[in-house]
Write an enzyme that holds these catalytic residues in place. Structure first.
Site, PDB file in Angstrom:
ATOM      1  N   SER A  42      53.426  30.227  27.472  1.00 27.92           N
ATOM      2  CA  SER A  42      53.588  32.033  28.331  1.00 27.92           C
ATOM      3  C   SER A  42      53.049  32.054  29.258  1.00 27.92           C
ATOM      4  O   SER A  42      52.100  30.712  29.858  1.00 27.92           O
ATOM      5  CB  SER A  42      52.493  32.527  27.173  1.00 27.92           C
ATOM      6  OG  SER A  42      52.691  33.353  27.319  1.00 27.92           O
TER       7      SER A  42
ATOM      8  N   TYR B  15      45.577  34.961  20.457  1.00 30.21           N
ATOM      9  CA  TYR B  15      47.492  34.136  21.227  1.00 30.21           C
ATOM     10  C   TYR B  15      46.756  33.429  22.625  1.00 30.21           C
ATOM     11  O   TYR B  15      47.241  32.848  22.894  1.00 30.21           O
ATOM     12  CB  TYR B  15      48.198  35.647  21.541  1.00 30.21           C
ATOM     13  CG  TYR B  15      49.486  34.808  21.927  1.00 30.21           C
ATOM     14  CD1 TYR B  15      50.012  34.832  21.337  1.00 30.21           C
ATOM     15  CD2 TYR B  15      49.748  35.015  23.650  1.00 30.21           C
ATOM     16  CE1 TYR B  15      51.605  34.129  21.984  1.00 30.21           C
ATOM     17  CE2 TYR B  15      51.161  35.085  23.952  1.00 30.21           C
ATOM     18  CZ  TYR B  15      51.809  34.382  22.832  1.00 30.21           C
ATOM     19  OH  TYR B  15      53.942  34.014  23.378  1.00 30.21           O
TER      20      TYR B  15
HETATM   21  N1  LIG Z   1      59.411  37.415  24.235  1.00 33.80           N
HETATM   22  C1  LIG Z   1      58.207  36.566  24.696  1.00 33.80           C
HETATM   23  O1  LIG Z   1      57.913  37.483  25.607  1.00 33.80           O
HETATM   24  C2  LIG Z   1      57.460  35.438  25.026  1.00 33.80           C
HETATM   25  C3  LIG Z   1      56.510  35.517  26.134  1.00 33.80           C
HETATM   26  C4  LIG Z   1      56.116  33.783  26.182  1.00 33.80           C
HETATM   27  C5  LIG Z   1      56.058  33.109  25.635  1.00 33.80           C
HETATM   28  N2  LIG Z   1      57.218  33.251  24.151  1.00 33.80           N
HETATM   29  C6  LIG Z   1      56.861  32.653  23.329  1.00 33.80           C
HETATM   30  O2  LIG Z   1      57.922  31.330  22.923  1.00 33.80           O
HETATM   31  C7  LIG Z   1      58.013  31.332  21.425  1.00 33.80           C
HETATM   32  C8  LIG Z   1      59.356  32.017  20.349  1.00 33.80           C
HETATM   33  O3  LIG Z   1      59.069  33.668  20.071  1.00 33.80           O
HETATM   34  P1  LIG Z   1      61.181  34.645  20.560  1.00 33.80           P
HETATM   35  O4  LIG Z   1      60.485  35.140  22.477  1.00 33.80           O
HETATM   36  O5  LIG Z   1      61.929  33.500  20.503  1.00 33.80           O
HETATM   37  O6  LIG Z   1      59.899  35.505  19.442  1.00 33.80           O
HETATM   38  P2  LIG Z   1      60.209  35.461  17.669  1.00 33.80           P
HETATM   39  O7  LIG Z   1      61.789  36.141  18.229  1.00 33.80           O
HETATM   40  O8  LIG Z   1      59.532  36.470  16.914  1.00 33.80           O
HETATM   41  O9  LIG Z   1      60.835  34.280  17.953  1.00 33.80           O
HETATM   42  C9  LIG Z   1      59.142  33.330  16.870  1.00 33.80           C
HETATM   43  C10 LIG Z   1      59.945  32.543  16.047  1.00 33.80           C
HETATM   44  O10 LIG Z   1      59.395  31.448  15.417  1.00 33.80           O
HETATM   45  C11 LIG Z   1      59.250  31.576  14.227  1.00 33.80           C
HETATM   46  N3  LIG Z   1      57.583  31.069  13.604  1.00 33.80           N
HETATM   47  C12 LIG Z   1      57.179  32.080  13.071  1.00 33.80           C
HETATM   48  N4  LIG Z   1      55.637  31.068  12.286  1.00 33.80           N
HETATM   49  C13 LIG Z   1      56.675  30.061  11.898  1.00 33.80           C
HETATM   50  C14 LIG Z   1      55.886  29.086  11.423  1.00 33.80           C
HETATM   51  N5  LIG Z   1      55.138  28.831  10.051  1.00 33.80           N
HETATM   52  N6  LIG Z   1      57.004  28.546  10.995  1.00 33.80           N
HETATM   53  C15 LIG Z   1      58.514  28.330  11.899  1.00 33.80           C
HETATM   54  N7  LIG Z   1      58.845  29.099  12.433  1.00 33.80           N
HETATM   55  C16 LIG Z   1      57.681  29.856  12.728  1.00 33.80           C
HETATM   56  C17 LIG Z   1      60.149  32.769  14.022  1.00 33.80           C
HETATM   57  O11 LIG Z   1      60.923  32.903  12.355  1.00 33.80           O
HETATM   58  P3  LIG Z   1      60.532  34.239  11.077  1.00 33.80           P
HETATM   59  O12 LIG Z   1      61.860  34.881  11.690  1.00 33.80           O
HETATM   60  O13 LIG Z   1      60.478  33.325  10.295  1.00 33.80           O
HETATM   61  O14 LIG Z   1      58.634  35.268  11.511  1.00 33.80           O
HETATM   62  C18 LIG Z   1      60.867  33.125  15.201  1.00 33.80           C
HETATM   63  O15 LIG Z   1      62.080  32.023  14.768  1.00 33.80           O
HETATM   64  C19 LIG Z   1      56.618  31.322  20.910  1.00 33.80           C
HETATM   65  O16 LIG Z   1      55.937  30.235  21.163  1.00 33.80           O
HETATM   66  C20 LIG Z   1      56.494  32.491  21.882  1.00 33.80           C
HETATM   67  O17 LIG Z   1      54.839  32.561  22.008  1.00 33.80           O
HETATM   68  C21 LIG Z   1      57.566  34.449  24.148  1.00 33.80           C
END
Ligand SMILES: NC(=O)c1ccc[n+]([C@@H]2O[C@H](COP(=O)([O-])OP(=O)(O)OC[C@H]3O[C@@H](n4cnc5c(N)ncnc54)[C@H](OP(=O)(O)O)[C@@H]3O)[C@@H](O)[C@H]2O)c1
Length: 279
Positions: A140, A153
């Site tokens: 991130s 985080y």
């Molecule tokens: N969105 C942003 O603004 C942003 C910015 C920078 C970085 N990121 C990073 O991008 C990545 C994906 O996030 P996203 O934005 O796509 O959010 P998201 O839609 O909330 O997706 C997160 C995913 O991680 C899964 N997860 C959580 N705990 C887990 C576990 N113990 N084992 C396997 N899967 C697990 C969730 O599954 P469940 O549905 O079962 O919880 C979900 O599929 C993360 O690492 C986040 O830190 C996001």
């Protein structure tokens, strides 16, 4: 006949993981879209069915040794190799450093940091035997700079960045590429799925007034978030490059703030950020 490259993605039921699974499958990858809860696979199953995409779905909870080992063994057994690992699973935890319990800190690291290591350790014997592969860790902007009330985080992503940098040197002799993706705000359910530490929910929190101010600013930036396909596109560009860079920022906000952080004096950067956050 050249076989499709094989990609394993964690947290594929939503957001960036989902978009990347679909994006890579449309471009000739066989994707193992893994998730901890298979009941959440419905949306992915529909798109696989309607577009006949080469996506296999498997259970994988990054916090469980046995689940990770089983999933990786199943992939190696059925697909014979693993070309790309995308460590995407993660969640946000909010609260001032003082208000987050040690257990909550550890939980955050268990998923965002140790979860990635657990999967990396499981796939590496296969990738080393192949003498090729790519490991993509979804960090991130907050892996490079901190904002208040997101200490756990931010720390988990800083740790992920350090580990990734070390790993990149270690795996160079095996021709395994190691890559960091650094998104800014991305339009997923990440903010809704973020947890608020128990201690931070108290009405009499001494930080309440500051949290409200910085929360409002963060909210206003979310409205300019980039779509998750932008992250997928960047991952694709990185993994298909013969000599990928270590870091790939994604989104206009990331491409603006990361050079600003890097090239401005620390004191100046701090003042700019505090003003931005309304502190
Ligand atoms: N969105 C942003 O603004 C942003 C910015 C920078 C970085 N990121 C990073 O991008 C990545 C994906 O996030 P996203 O934005 O796509 O959010 P998201 O839609 O909330 O997706 C997160 C995913 O991680 C899964 N997860 C959580 N705990 C887990 C576990 N113990 N084992 C396997 N899967 C697990 C969730 O599954 P469940 O549905 O079962 O919880 C979900 O599929 C993360 O690492 C986040 O830190 C996001």
């Amino acid at each position: 006949m050249r076989m499709n490259p094989i990609a394993l993605i964690t947290g594929s039921n939503s957001g960036i993981g989902f978009a990347t699974a679909v994006y890579l499958a449309r471009r000739g990858y066989t994707v193992w879209a893994t998730m901890r809860n298979l009941h959440k696979a419905e949306k992915l199953r529909q798109i696989i069915e309607s577009e006949k995409l080469p996506i296999e779905i498997a259970q994988l909870d990054v916090r469980e040794d046995s689940s990770v080992k089983q999933a990786v063994a199943q992939i190696v057994q059925k697909s014979g190799r693993i070309d790309v690992l995308i460590n995407n699973a993660g969640y946000g935890l909010r609260g001032a450093v003082e208000e987050v319990s040690l257990d909550e800190w550890k939980e955050q690291f268990e998923t965002n940091f140790f979860g990635a290591i657990r999967v990396i350790q499981a796939v590496l014997p296969q990738m080393r035997a192949q003498h090729s592969g790519a490991i993509v860790n979804i960090s991130s902007v907050l892996g490079r700079l901190a904002i208040p009330f997101s200490g756990p985080y931010v720390s988990s992503k800083f740790a992920l960045e350090g580990m990734t940098e070390a790993l990149r040197y270690e795996l160079a002799p095996w021709n395994i590429k190691v890559i960091l993706i650094e998104p800014g705000f991305i339009a997923t359910r990440f903010q809704e799925n973020a947890q608020l530490a128990h201690g931070a929910q108290r009405q009499d929190s001494p930080y309440a007034i500051f949290k409200r101010a910085s929360g409002r600013r963060v909210q206003s930036n979310i409205s300019r978030a980039a779509p998750p396909e932008r992250v997928a596109e960047t991952i694709y560009r990185a993994i298909t490059h013969p000599n990928p860079k270590l870091r790939y920022p994604v989104g206009r906000d990331a491409r603006f703030v990361l050079p600003l952080r890097r090239f401005s004096p620390e004191g100046l950067f701090e003042r700019i950020l505090m003003k931005q956050l309304g502190l």
